[in-house]
Design an enzyme around this catalytic site. Structure first.
Site, PDB file in Angstrom:
ATOM      1  N   ASP A   1      -4.383  -4.863  -3.136  1.00 52.74           N
ATOM      2  CA  ASP A   1      -4.527  -6.217  -2.598  1.00 52.74           C
ATOM      3  C   ASP A   1      -4.967  -7.194  -3.677  1.00 52.74           C
ATOM      4  OD1 ASP A   1      -3.863  -5.782   0.105  1.00 52.74           O
ATOM      5  OD2 ASP A   1      -5.816  -4.880   0.453  1.00 52.74           O
TER       6      ASP A   1
ATOM      7  N   HIS B   1       0.804  -1.219   0.000  1.00 51.94           N
ATOM      8  CA  HIS B   1       0.000   0.000   0.000  1.00 51.94           C
ATOM      9  C   HIS B   1       0.842   1.279   0.000  1.00 51.94           C
ATOM     10  CE1 HIS B   1      -3.421  -2.547   0.335  1.00 51.94           C
ATOM     11  NE2 HIS B   1      -3.110  -2.991   1.526  1.00 51.94           N
TER      12      HIS B   1
END
Lengths: 188, 452
Positions: B371, B216
């Site tokens: 993800d 992230h």
């Protein structure tokens, strides 16, 4: 008694007896939409942002499966946002792509934005409201192909940004119910 | 024990290895539908989605479609979403309200209680010989409501839901029980497809805090508080953590038990993560005293971190996303993400939470995008024969497990660990190889002894 969250409404219908805009205006608006599409497809996101007004509202909602019987009596599953962007947040999406670590866009995908069925719904000297359909073809990684098909209602205003117009409201609907893509990392 | 597909050797939790064939093999997948999804407690719905008699919500248990129905007496039942006549899907809407379910194929109709009430041409065609009492909908035999969540289980011999959750209930309570009045689902449900095995998603939410700083990285760079991002340094309002909780935290904990897992960091202030709207973070601060009174300091302060209730229910504190990973074959899942809010929160907080949830963890979310990309690429690589034989490493923190004395229950480790992954896969192997719940329980008890 607890209070309910604000109910998000789907796009309103737009079909109406034609408002025939002057051909020159129609041509100008179409060219603007094509310019926008080309800038996105050429990864010129900063230049695309210049066509977006500082007070932009840019919204894409989910859709749902409800029976006609339930729709008639307004029993419908609730909607939620896929996009609910202001200018800052759109700019942050562009900044994310620029980090080189936005993994869903590394290597960057190749998109082709198609715009069709452009109808001018309202116009005056300064603003235009239009409806169009979009088809976005996204080729990603080695062999992943995704397409996004839906409709769009834009509000444009005249500016002196070179392109002549800016978008200050974009309301999108996507026809897919369960998205077939693993994520949405592109701009519409 | 009946390890007919020899899955136990594929999971070596003691040495921190799994063979990736468990993510791709069709026969293993079919056995999962029977032995994992056919015997586990599965999340069906939130009660707030079906408040009134006749309200229904359609979902899946494994690949089996089910319809969850609020009864006239206020109780909840669930049935296979399949007409008993010729197997047609009975209910096609996501949700709605009805007096009966009528099959579109031949018109058999079933009441809210699942009973067959009406058969077209019953007299003329069936000569009144059809025993309607025998052809009611296939009922999910075990339904348990837990703090607003509706769970179902096909196995009459499964332990009670609370025993099945074990220590995980302590972590789930921290999410659902912050305020008097409980929670509700706000806004609609995000549904999308990811071409990956369900265990990749479920296990990440069970055990993998480790991915966050790198996976992230882009979201953190562009959303963290800094003048470069916004002149006042506050991109999304007042009161959030300036950086992700994982960047500044004061230590933390990972939990593993019965295949479930959870992890979070200790913080000093009840502030939500940097990508949540200011209204939401302020709300958590304003309601902190009530949450502390109900939950104690550790859980009341917890507004970040990840969780999985085995097999496929996951949630994130603070961003309030609760999701189920519906399996759709060994190589595909359908994600359903719900936004969970305290029922008594003000409208502006509910609205802000809906926005925050979409921004962070909707399908176009700044964090969610990364993800799904990882899991899809793992799954693609596993098309290779050699790739499927090369063990995955799940050794992080191995041997450093402990049982804490401060009230945080269960087998624990530092936040960045793979203790919960080892527990997840060991429990999975137990369910896949045991013939019944009595054997599963014996295997789990032995694992507990050995600290797996």
């Amino acid at each position: 008694m607890s209070e309910q969250a604000t109910v998000l409404e789907p796009l309103r219908p737009t079909a109406q007896p034609s408002v025939i805009a002057p051909q020159a205006l129609h041509y100008e608006i179409e060219q603007f939409l094509y310019l926008e599409a080309a800038l996105l497809d050429e990864w010129r996101f900063r230049e695309w942002l210049e066509l977006i007004a500082d007070d932009i509202s840019y919204v894409l909602l989910t859709n749902t499966q409800a029976l006609t019987r339930d729709r008639r009596r307004s029993v419908q599953p609730p909607l939620t946002y896929i996009f609910n962007e202001d200018k800052f947040q759109l700019e942050r999406r562009v900044a994310r792509l620029e980090t080189g670590m936005a993994w869903s866009e590394e290597p960057p995908s190749r998109t082709r934005h198609f715009v069709s069925n452009v109808r001018i719904l309202k116009h005056d000297a300064q603003t235009v409201e239009l409806s169009c359909n979009y088809l976005i073809h996204r080729a990603s990684k080695q062999q992943d192909i995704y397409s996004f098909v839906g409709t769009c209602q834009d509000k444009l205003r005249r500016t002196s940004n070179g392109a002549g117009w800016e978008v200050y409201s974009r309301e999108l609907a996507l026809d897919e119910f369960v998205l077939q893509a693993p994520n949405i990392s592109i701009l519409f | 024990m009946d390890d007919k597909l020899q899955v136990r050797p594929m999971v070596d939790a003691k040495n921190g290895q799994v063979t990736p064939e468990i993510y791709t093999d069709e026969a293993i997948y079919q056995l999962e539908l029977e032995r994992v999804f056919g015997r586990s407690w599965l999340f069906l719905a939130h009660e707030s989605l079906i408040p009134k008699a006749g309200d229904f919500f359609t979902t899946f248990m494994g690949e089996d479609p089910v319809v969850v129905v609020r009864q006239k007496d206020g109780s909840v039942e669930a049935y296979l979403n399949q007409c008993r006549h010729r197997g047609m899907r009975l209910c096609h809407a996501d949700s709605g309200n009805t007096k009966a379910f009528t099959c579109a194929y031949h018109g058999w109709a079933f009441g809210l209680d699942g009973g067959l009430t009406s058969v077209p041409l019953e007299e003329e065609a069936y000569r009144n010989k059809l025993d309607k009492s025998r052809w009611g909908l296939t009922r999910v035999p075990r339904i348990t409501l837990y703090k607003g969540l509706v769970f179902g289980n096909w196995d009459a011999n499964a332990p009670a839901l609370e025993d099945y959750m074990g220590d995980m209930a302590w972590y789930l309570d921290g999410f659902l029980d912050r305020r008097e009045g409980g929670t509700e689902v706000v806004g609609g449900i995000h549904k999308w497809t990811i071409e990956c095995n369900w265990k990749l998603a479920a296990e990440q939410f069970c055990s993998d805090q480790y991915h966050a700083p790198y996976t992230h990285a882009s979201a953190v760079q562009v959303l963290q508080a800094s003048p470069a991002n916004k002149a006042d340094g506050k991109p999304l309002g007042e009161g959030q953590t300036p950086r992700p909780v994982w960047a500044d935290a004061l230590g933390g904990v990972q939990f593993s038990g019965n295949g479930h897992g959870s992890a979070f960091f200790f913080t000093e202030k009840p502030d939500a993560n940097v990508w949540v709207d200011g209204e939401v973070s302020s709300y958590f601060r304003d309601t902190y005293p009530e949450a502390e009174q109900r939950l104690g300091k550790v859980r009341a302060l917890r507004l970040a971190g990840h969780n999985t209730l085995f097999p496929t229910l996951s949630w994130l504190n603070g961003t309030q996303t609760l999701r189920i990973w519906h399996p759709k074959g060994p190589n595909k899942i359908e994600v359903w993400a719900f936004c969970i809010c305290d029922r008594d929160a003000p409208v502006e907080v509910k609205d802000a939470l809906i926005r925050s949830h979409a921004r962070a963890f909707g399908p176009a979310g700044f964090l969610e995008q990364d993800d799904s990309e990882n899991w899809v690429e793992v799954q693609k690589v596993l098309r290779g024969y050699k790739a499927r034989q090369a063990e995955f490493c799940i050794q992080m923190g191995m041997g450093f497990e402990e049982r804490r004395q401060d009230g945080i229950p269960g087998l624990t480790n530092y936040t960045f660990a793979e203790t919960a992954a080892r527990g997840f896969y060991q429990h999975w192997a137990n369910m896949m190889s045991a013939e019944n719940w009595s054997e599963i329980n014996d295997l789990s008890a032995a694992d507990q002894q050995e600290g797996v």
